[in-house]
Design a protein around this motif. Structure first.
Motif, PDB file in Angstrom:
ATOM      1  N   UNK A 243      62.167  66.060  77.101  1.00 42.69           N
ATOM      2  CA  UNK A 243      62.835  67.227  77.693  1.00 42.69           C
ATOM      3  C   UNK A 243      61.832  68.124  78.414  1.00 42.69           C
ATOM      4  N   UNK A 244      60.601  68.177  77.878  1.00 42.52           N
ATOM      5  CA  UNK A 244      59.569  68.990  78.524  1.00 42.52           C
ATOM      6  C   UNK A 244      59.273  68.465  79.936  1.00 42.52           C
ATOM      7  N   UNK A 245      59.327  67.154  80.081  1.00 41.62           N
ATOM      8  CA  UNK A 245      59.036  66.550  81.391  1.00 41.62           C
ATOM      9  C   UNK A 245      60.278  66.462  82.279  1.00 41.62           C
ATOM     10  N   UNK A 246      61.431  66.311  81.666  1.00 43.27           N
ATOM     11  CA  UNK A 246      62.678  66.100  82.438  1.00 43.27           C
ATOM     12  C   UNK A 246      63.735  67.095  81.950  1.00 43.27           C
ATOM     13  N   UNK A 247      63.679  68.309  82.495  1.00 35.88           N
ATOM     14  CA  UNK A 247      64.566  69.375  81.998  1.00 35.88           C
ATOM     15  C   UNK A 247      66.048  69.059  82.160  1.00 35.88           C
ATOM     16  N   UNK A 248      66.396  68.312  83.202  1.00 39.05           N
ATOM     17  CA  UNK A 248      67.828  68.057  83.463  1.00 39.05           C
ATOM     18  C   UNK A 248      68.357  66.848  82.700  1.00 39.05           C
TER      19      UNK A 248
END
Ligand code: FAD
Length: 339
Positions: A243-248
């Protein structure tokens, strides 16, 4: 070498060209006790073939339990349904709505037979079979008796059940029992349904059908088996790192603290929509669906599925596992044993 003579191409919605040595089409559960399973050799139980891919000619016997019949028992607070294994699932959903017995509408348009529904605990739009399953009537091969398994004995989980594990190969589902509570609660937790305000069961049904038709290719037009891979379930640590790398990134928190990711989104992020290997391709709109677009062979499909698996692993360090059942020459197999 015994010639393989029964074509399976039209019996699986992925429609690969494959033959079986033998095919038994059964109309009555009583016929099951006439089969000498000790002498039969390898066999595979087949419903509508919408979750089964025959990758090559199969040396065993394909058994089709095509039992029919729906019985309704009305109680004060629920309808109790006894449904034979060969009934079509979507037609059952329509039948229940027509009779004003709501509950199954989120599960509309799932292909296949009712007898297969408990195997992977079919589910869609926040609802799964386990929510309604009361019992499963099961022909136990060893005792040649039909036994009633209560829902709690079925080990239902996400696309999982005991029928895939300890009961695998040990029997055949002849009927399922469902309980539809009269006090209907719409299940609107999924995107596309959340916008509905105080909908009727028919409106939920129509919306589910419309979403599915806009997203998923019809196997009659483009052969496919729906979701090829399961949505991966990861622990919190893995989820937070991603999630830190891919917020969506879409994610669904599970009651046990794990998180379910959307396999289709992960595949899409790897730029794989439309990727074609031989006659097999990742669907251009729905990345989770692998399709047979140009007379795919079993090898084309396996190469494509492994390619998808590898790319997702490289990018996200997440392992995709097939939801579909893959059947090789000797019986069920798995992606890691192939290619
Ligand atoms: C376009 C499309 C969309 C789909 N969408 C969904 C979805 O939203 N949710 C979902 O959960 N699934 C979905 N699926 C997968 C599939 O529809 C389900 O898994 C369905 O239950 C398979 O039914 P079937 O009769 O076609 O099973 P088959 O492919 O014939 O068999 C599936 C498994 O069940 C076993 N089996 C079948 N009948 C019996 C029996 N009587 N006794 C014992 N074992 C049996 C088989 O041996 C096999 O292991 C989709 C498939 C397609 C093609």
């Amino acid at each position: 070498m015994v010639p393989h003579k029964f074509s399976l191409q039209s019996l699986s919605t992925f429609a690969l060209p494959a033959f079986a040595k033998n095919l038994l089409h059964l109309r009555q559960p009583e016929q099951l006790s006439e089969i000498d399973f000790d002498r039969l050799g390898a066999f595979y139980i087949l419903g509508g073939g919408s979750n089964s891919i025959f990758l090559e000619d199969y040396v065993g016997t394909v058994i089709q339990p095509d039992f029919k019949g729906i019985e309704i028992n009305e109680r004060a607070e629920s309808w109790q349904l006894h449904v034979a294994a060969g009934e079509n699932w979507h037609q059952l959903v329509c039948f229940c709505l027509e009779k004003n017995m709501p509950g199954l509408e989120n599960l509309a348009l799932i292909p296949g037979n009712c007898g297969a529904a408990p195997i992977q605990n079919i589910g869609a739009y926040g609802v799964e079979l386990a929510d309604f399953c009361h019992y499963v009537d099961w022909f136990d091969i060893e005792s040649a008796q039909i036994k009633r398994l209560q829902s709690s004995d079925c080990g239902f989980g996400y696309r999982d059940s005991n029928f895939k594990r300890m009961l695998k190969g040990k029997g055949i589902i002849v009927a399922i029992g469902l309980t539809l509570p009269k006090q209907w609660q719409p299940q609107l937790s999924y995107p596309g349904l959340r916008e509905l305000e105080q909908p009727t069961p028919k409106q939920v049904f129509d919306t589910v059908v419309a979403i599915r038709q806009s997203k998923l290719p019809d196997p009659d037009d483009i052969p496919n088996v729906g979701s090829f891979f399961k949505n991966p379930v990861v622990d919190q640590q893995c989820f937070l790192a991603l999630k830190a790398d891919y917020q969506s990134m879409p994610a669904f928190q599970q009651a046990d603290g794990t998180v379910k990711l959307a396999a289709g989104w992960l595949i899409d992020q790897c730029g794989l929509k439309g990727t074609q290997i031989g006659g097999a391709a990742v669907h251009h709109r729905q990345a989770l669906v692998l399709t047979n677009i140009e007379q795919s062979s079993g090898d084309d499909l396996i190469t494509l599925a492994k390619h998808v698996q590898t790319r997702v692993k490289e990018k996200f360090a997440v392992e995709l596992t097939p939801e579909v059942r893959l059947i090789g020459a000797d019986g069920e197999t798995s992606l890691d044993k192939l290619g």
